[in-house]
Design a protein around this motif. Structure first.
Motif, PDB file in Angstrom:
ATOM      1  N   MET A   1       0.810  -1.056   0.105  1.00  0.00           N
ATOM      2  CA  MET A   1      -0.221   0.500  -0.008  1.00  0.00           C
ATOM      3  C   MET A   1       0.982   0.789   0.205  1.00  0.00           C
ATOM      4  N   ASN A   2       2.024   1.162   0.969  1.00  0.00           N
ATOM      5  CA  ASN A   2       3.019   3.015   0.950  1.00  0.00           C
ATOM      6  C   ASN A   2       3.299   2.733  -0.419  1.00  0.00           C
ATOM      7  N   GLY A   3       3.509   3.776  -0.903  1.00  0.00           N
ATOM      8  CA  GLY A   3       3.973   4.299  -2.166  1.00  0.00           C
ATOM      9  C   GLY A   3       5.317   5.013  -2.018  1.00  0.00           C
ATOM     10  N   LEU A   4       5.880   4.975  -3.208  1.00  0.00           N
ATOM     11  CA  LEU A   4       6.924   6.239  -3.354  1.00  0.00           C
ATOM     12  C   LEU A   4       6.950   8.036  -1.925  1.00  0.00           C
ATOM     13  N   PRO A   5       7.383   8.235  -1.364  1.00  0.00           N
ATOM     14  CA  PRO A   5       7.368   8.944  -0.370  1.00  0.00           C
ATOM     15  C   PRO A   5       7.703  10.233  -1.358  1.00  0.00           C
ATOM     16  N   SER A   6       7.188  11.746  -1.404  1.00  0.00           N
ATOM     17  CA  SER A   6       8.163  12.983  -2.066  1.00  0.00           C
ATOM     18  C   SER A   6       8.978  13.664  -1.936  1.00  0.00           C
ATOM     19  N   LEU A   7       9.542  14.302  -2.370  1.00  0.00           N
ATOM     20  CA  LEU A   7      10.563  15.231  -1.378  1.00  0.00           C
ATOM     21  C   LEU A   7       9.715  15.913  -0.559  1.00  0.00           C
ATOM     22  N   LEU A   8      10.731  15.847   0.618  1.00  0.00           N
ATOM     23  CA  LEU A   8       9.851  16.433   1.469  1.00  0.00           C
ATOM     24  C   LEU A   8      11.474  18.129   1.677  1.00  0.00           C
ATOM     25  N   PRO A   9      10.853  19.489   1.926  1.00  0.00           N
ATOM     26  CA  PRO A   9      11.588  19.801   2.143  1.00  0.00           C
ATOM     27  C   PRO A   9      12.863  19.439   3.413  1.00  0.00           C
ATOM     28  N   SER A  10      13.717  20.699   3.194  1.00  0.00           N
ATOM     29  CA  SER A  10      15.829  19.707   4.367  1.00  0.00           C
ATOM     30  C   SER A  10      15.212  19.927   5.664  1.00  0.00           C
ATOM     31  N   TRP A  11      14.152  20.821   5.812  1.00  0.00           N
ATOM     32  CA  TRP A  11      14.166  21.262   6.755  1.00  0.00           C
ATOM     33  C   TRP A  11      13.319  20.514   8.159  1.00  0.00           C
ATOM     34  N   LEU A  12      12.642  19.314   7.131  1.00  0.00           N
ATOM     35  CA  LEU A  12      12.281  17.932   8.440  1.00  0.00           C
ATOM     36  C   LEU A  12      13.283  16.743   8.196  1.00  0.00           C
ATOM     37  N   PRO A  13      13.141  15.861   8.905  1.00  0.00           N
ATOM     38  CA  PRO A  13      13.455  15.028   9.423  1.00  0.00           C
ATOM     39  C   PRO A  13      13.668  14.423   8.476  1.00  0.00           C
ATOM     40  N   SER A  14      14.979  13.910   7.769  1.00  0.00           N
ATOM     41  CA  SER A  14      15.168  12.505   6.361  1.00  0.00           C
ATOM     42  C   SER A  14      14.785  12.092   6.664  1.00  0.00           C
ATOM     43  N   TRP A  15      14.025  11.239   7.994  1.00  0.00           N
ATOM     44  CA  TRP A  15      14.094  10.140   8.660  1.00  0.00           C
ATOM     45  C   TRP A  15      12.712   9.900   8.545  1.00  0.00           C
ATOM     46  N   LEU A  16      11.928  10.661   7.779  1.00  0.00           N
ATOM     47  CA  LEU A  16      10.053  10.776   8.177  1.00  0.00           C
ATOM     48  C   LEU A  16       9.792   9.598   7.431  1.00  0.00           C
ATOM     49  N   PRO A  17      10.412   9.422   5.926  1.00  0.00           N
ATOM     50  CA  PRO A  17       9.738   8.390   4.987  1.00  0.00           C
ATOM     51  C   PRO A  17      10.124   7.242   5.799  1.00  0.00           C
ATOM     52  N   GLU A  18      11.063   6.885   6.694  1.00  0.00           N
ATOM     53  CA  GLU A  18      10.150   5.708   7.561  1.00  0.00           C
ATOM     54  C   GLU A  18       9.443   4.890   8.026  1.00  0.00           C
ATOM     55  N   ILE A  19       9.255   6.005   8.291  1.00  0.00           N
ATOM     56  CA  ILE A  19       7.621   6.049   9.807  1.00  0.00           C
ATOM     57  C   ILE A  19       6.721   5.288   9.258  1.00  0.00           C
ATOM     58  N   PRO A  20       6.334   5.317   7.593  1.00  0.00           N
ATOM     59  CA  PRO A  20       5.044   4.481   7.431  1.00  0.00           C
ATOM     60  C   PRO A  20       5.055   3.627   7.328  1.00  0.00           C
ATOM     61  N   GLY A  21       6.305   2.568   6.894  1.00  0.00           N
ATOM     62  CA  GLY A  21       7.012   1.555   6.885  1.00  0.00           C
ATOM     63  C   GLY A  21       6.889   0.527   7.845  1.00  0.00           C
ATOM     64  N   GLU A  22       7.060   1.501   9.363  1.00  0.00           N
ATOM     65  CA  GLU A  22       7.571   0.915  10.898  1.00  0.00           C
ATOM     66  C   GLU A  22       6.220   0.955  11.051  1.00  0.00           C
ATOM     67  N   GLN A  23       4.941   1.483  11.024  1.00  0.00           N
ATOM     68  CA  GLN A  23       3.047   1.182  11.326  1.00  0.00           C
ATOM     69  C   GLN A  23       2.811  -0.545  11.147  1.00  0.00           C
ATOM     70  N   PRO A  24       1.900  -1.122  12.098  1.00  0.00           N
ATOM     71  CA  PRO A  24       1.295  -2.095  12.071  1.00  0.00           C
ATOM     72  C   PRO A  24       0.476  -2.280  11.161  1.00  0.00           C
ATOM     73  N   TYR A  25      -0.454  -1.951  10.201  1.00  0.00           N
ATOM     74  CA  TYR A  25      -1.328  -1.790   9.346  1.00  0.00           C
ATOM     75  C   TYR A  25      -0.873  -0.676   8.437  1.00  0.00           C
ATOM     76  N   PRO A  26      -1.209  -0.835   7.206  1.00  0.00           N
ATOM     77  CA  PRO A  26      -0.270  -0.458   5.936  1.00  0.00           C
ATOM     78  C   PRO A  26      -0.909   0.523   5.871  1.00  0.00           C
ATOM     79  N   VAL A  27      -0.154   2.010   5.586  1.00  0.00           N
ATOM     80  CA  VAL A  27      -0.477   3.133   5.423  1.00  0.00           C
ATOM     81  C   VAL A  27      -0.731   3.750   4.191  1.00  0.00           C
ATOM     82  N   VAL A  28      -2.177   3.647   4.045  1.00  0.00           N
ATOM     83  CA  VAL A  28      -2.497   4.640   2.961  1.00  0.00           C
ATOM     84  C   VAL A  28      -1.789   6.188   2.045  1.00  0.00           C
TER      85      VAL A  28
END
Length: 255
Positions: A1-28
């Protein structure tokens, strides 16, 4: 379910895209909300992640049902992260219930993770808009204004101005814009000063300003007038399409 994330601004943590894949259910989808979306994050702001998950069929039709909402807060690399996701059914019901929060989350340009279902939800968002979304923003503004009256903090004052500007813009144009820095024309001339002060501290005290109450009253009246003259419809028209989307997403999860 998880797709490729869009590019985030540099002022946000670079590891944010890792979080959805760590959740117990597929993230839309997962997006950044809160002060980062509203245009006035401070140096010590937490990161508010919001999104939607899909429960497996066994946790929908069985005796043991899964969580309609997941809420988790933790700290990583010194940054506090607050993650809230709703099951797709609950999220779609909120969309149809004139809820400005979920619309802002869905349409946030700060996309951490996406999917085809997310794209379809975004395409249906215009058919969820109604003139009654003004009630959401008026109610939110009243709550934040009362909070400012009790605390004197800058944050609820900025939230008051932000939701009034967002609601007025939505009623007048049919476009949802949550970033206050793009809506300065709706507010008083000292708004840039308040935004700059908020970026220095999350819970700072508002500076002494003349006419704040009158400005809030004026913006409230402007939103009420915009609601009455808005070309937005009385009711959302996306119900059937959202129902179909939920059914397809459930069946895809089963497969």
């Amino acid at each position: 379910m998880n797709g490729l994330p869009s590019l985030l601004p540099s002022w946000l943590p670079s590891w944010l895209p890792e979080i959805p894949g760590e959740q117990p259910y597929p993230v839309v989808f997962a997006t950044v909300s809160g002060a980062h979306l509203y245009g006035f994050p401070s140096v010590d702001s937490d990161v508010d992640l919001r999104g939607t998950h899909v429960l497996p069929v066994a946790e929908v039709v069985g005796l043991r049902t899964g969580p309609q909402t997941l809420d988790r807060t933790w700290t990583r690399d010194g940054v506090e992260v607050d993650l809230v996701t709703h099951d797709l059914v609950k999220f779609c019901r909120l969309l149809l219930n004139r809820n400005g929060y979920v619309l802002e989350q869905l349409l946030s340009p700060l996309v951490v993770a996406s999917s085809p279902v997310h794209d379809e939800l975004v395409s249906l968002a215009p058919a969820c808009l109604t003139r009654h979304h003004a009630h959401h923003y008026l109610g939110f503004a009243r709550t934040q204004w009362r909070l400012f009256g009790r605390t004197g903090e800058l944050k609820p004052l900025l939230y008051t101005f932000r939701v009034l500007a967002t609601g007025t813009h939505l009623m007048r144009t049919g476009e949802l814009e949550a970033d206050l820095t793009r809506l300065m024309a709706y507010g008083p001339p000292y708004l840039p000063e308040l935004v700059a002060a908020k970026r220095e501290a999350e819970h700072g005290t508002a500076p002494a300003l003349d006419g704040v109450a009158a400005d809030v009253e004026r913006m409230t009246a402007a939103l009420e007038a915009a609601r009455e003259s808005s070309a937005l419809p009385e009711r959302a028209t996306a119900g059937d399409a959202l129902h179909d989307l939920v059914v397809r997403a459930r069946l895809a999860a089963l497969a």
